[in-house]
Design an enzyme around this catalytic site. Structure first.
Site, PDB file in Angstrom:
ATOM      1  N   VAL A   1      -4.900  -0.342   0.259  1.00 37.84           N
ATOM      2  CA  VAL A   1      -4.917  -1.731   0.712  1.00 37.84           C
ATOM      3  C   VAL A   1      -4.486  -2.665  -0.408  1.00 37.84           C
ATOM      4  O   VAL A   1      -3.756  -3.635  -0.186  1.00 37.84           O
ATOM      5  CB  VAL A   1      -6.314  -2.115   1.239  1.00 37.84           C
ATOM      6  N   ASP A   2      -4.914  -2.388  -1.633  1.00 38.84           N
ATOM      7  CA  ASP A   2      -4.483  -3.197  -2.776  1.00 38.84           C
ATOM      8  C   ASP A   2      -2.968  -3.152  -2.937  1.00 38.84           C
ATOM      9  O   ASP A   2      -2.322  -4.179  -3.175  1.00 38.84           O
ATOM     10  CB  ASP A   2      -5.141  -2.691  -4.059  1.00 38.84           C
ATOM     11  N   VAL A   3      -2.395  -1.967  -2.835  1.00 36.02           N
ATOM     12  CA  VAL A   3      -0.946  -1.822  -3.006  1.00 36.02           C
ATOM     13  C   VAL A   3      -0.199  -2.565  -1.905  1.00 36.02           C
ATOM     14  O   VAL A   3       0.770  -3.295  -2.170  1.00 36.02           O
ATOM     15  CB  VAL A   3      -0.553  -0.333  -3.027  1.00 36.02           C
TER      16      VAL A   3
END
Length: 419
Positions: A178-180
């Site tokens: 999700v961060d990426v």
């Protein structure tokens, strides 16, 4: 090899763009690394003494005791240490923001405002600034207190509810996916705002959050709910809408088979030596195969377990059937190398180089360049301060027009004006 830090910047697609990088951990640093790869001058602001949290996230560490987590998202940046709450440092940061094209931050909502660095405040001194704020759940009051951790968002955002084996508990993705994805969306938003600035002459606020990014990125699963009311569950390695599109056991290790249409299914059955399965009414169409997935699983598994994963990879790939073994990271990089993808790059001088995963973007005229290894904490503080002190500070009126002064903080060559 020449020290990359001593070379002039490459003629990247974003050459001349200065990024004030107030980010840490993963989502925003991934976005700013992409800008650095594409030629932007990224100045990473870090806390004195400790720096980005990920400098201490290990193991694994390199032989130079650097956390590989930090190295993964911080190449092509200069490290500048400053305390936002210290008056003198605050003045320096305002000067940097006056000169910047882009500011990216991923603090909790309200943090930048408490330090007098909200979008509304800094837009007064640099109306051309594109200001990107990345949060976990948005900027509304109800969301501000929620910590934006990838694992948490995978849970509350529904990703874990469709990931894992049906026989065990929900499972997170093996990386902070999700961060990426949020970093990628932030980069797209900033690029769109820079493009709009070419016409309007003004910057704008770009806001991206982890939860909204995940819900958008779950694509067919999300719209299966929004358009049809379907709430998916855990399917393990199966697909909710396509069959066979899953993992099968071979005699040595698992192999993935991804059949996307009826023609490929006929080819699969012939390659497996079970042509009659393609004529079975239970398996004749994709919809019927999905409806009878358990029976189909048993038929295919009976054949795949008779040979190795590499055998099936060769046999099925030769017939145009998407197939491949489950590689570990080392095997995955080896495969990329065999395919000529150059997925691994060495950055930095010989005595201080580091091996990193390459940027996957290829540009024919303005290629990605690996100018700098990930910096040590405060490595470029003196040269950044020298740059900020050596040139007259443009006021807001001047910033509204393209300035003529050089933009390279090393004063080696002009880096272009605000576009």
């Amino acid at each position: 090899m020449t020290d990359a830090d001593s070379q002039d910047p490459p003629a990247g697609a974003l050459k001349g763009i200065i990024v004030a990088d107030f980010s840490r951990v993963l989502a925003a640093p991934y976005a700013t690394m992409l800008f650095g790869d594409l030629g932007a001058d990224v100045i990473k602001i870090e806390r004195p003494g400790s720096g980005d949290d990920t400098r201490h996230w290990g193991p694994p560490f390199t032989d130079h005791h650097e956390a590989t987590y930090f190295l993964s998202v911080n190449r092509n940046k200069r490290s500048f240490t400053a305390d936002m709450s210290a008056q003198e440092d605050h003045k320096v940061l305002l000067e940097l923001i006056r000169r910047a094209d882009v500011l990216i931050e991923n603090f909790r909502p309200g943090t930048m405002a408490r330090h007098g660095l909200s979008y509304e405040k800094v837009a007064e001194i640099n109306p051309r600034l594109v200001y990107c704020s990345i949060t976990g759940f948005g900027s509304d009051e109800a969301a501000a207190a929620l910590p934006g951790y990838d694992l948490l968002v995978q849970a509350v955002g529904g990703l874990m509810s469709v990931t894992g084996s049906s026989s065990v508990e929900p499972v997170k993705a093996g990386v902070a996916l999700v961060d990426v994805l949020t970093g990628l969306h932030a980069a797209i938003g900033v690029l769109a705002a820079l493009r709009a600035r070419e016409t309007s002459g003004r910057g704008q606020l770009v806001e991206v959050n982890l939860l909204g990014t995940l819900l958008s990125s779950m694509v067919n699963q999300s719209v299966g709910y929004t358009a049809a009311g379907a709430i998916p569950g855990i399917l393990g390695n199966r697909h909710p809408s396509i069959a066979p599109y899953q993992l099968f056991p071979a005699s040595d290790r698992p192999v993935v088979v991804a059949v996307g249409n009826d023609r490929q299914f006929i080819q699969l059955c012939e390659a497996l030596g079970i042509p009659e399965a393609a004529k079975d009414s239970r398996f004749a169409t994709n919809s019927s195969r999905v409806a009878h997935i358990d029976e189909l699983d048993r038929v295919i598994t009976a054949r795949t377990t008779e040979a190795t994963a590499d055998h099936w990879y060769r046999v099925l790939s030769a017939r145009g059937i998407p197939c491949g073994p489950v590689n570990n990271i080392a095997e995955a990089f080896a495969m990329a190398n065999d395919l000529g993808l150059n997925a691994r790059v060495t950055v930095g001088p010989d005595e201080d180089s580091v091996n990193l995963a390459a940027n996957p973007i290829t540009l024919s005229e303005t290629p990605v360049a690996y100018l700098r290894r990930p910096p040590r904490l405060g490595q470029h503080a003196e040269e950044v301060r020298a740059w900020l002190n050596s040139q007259p500070t443009p006021n807001s009126q001047t910033i509204a027009e393209p300035p003529n002064h050089p933009r390279d903080i090393n004063q080696k060559q002009p880096m272009g004006a605000h576009s």
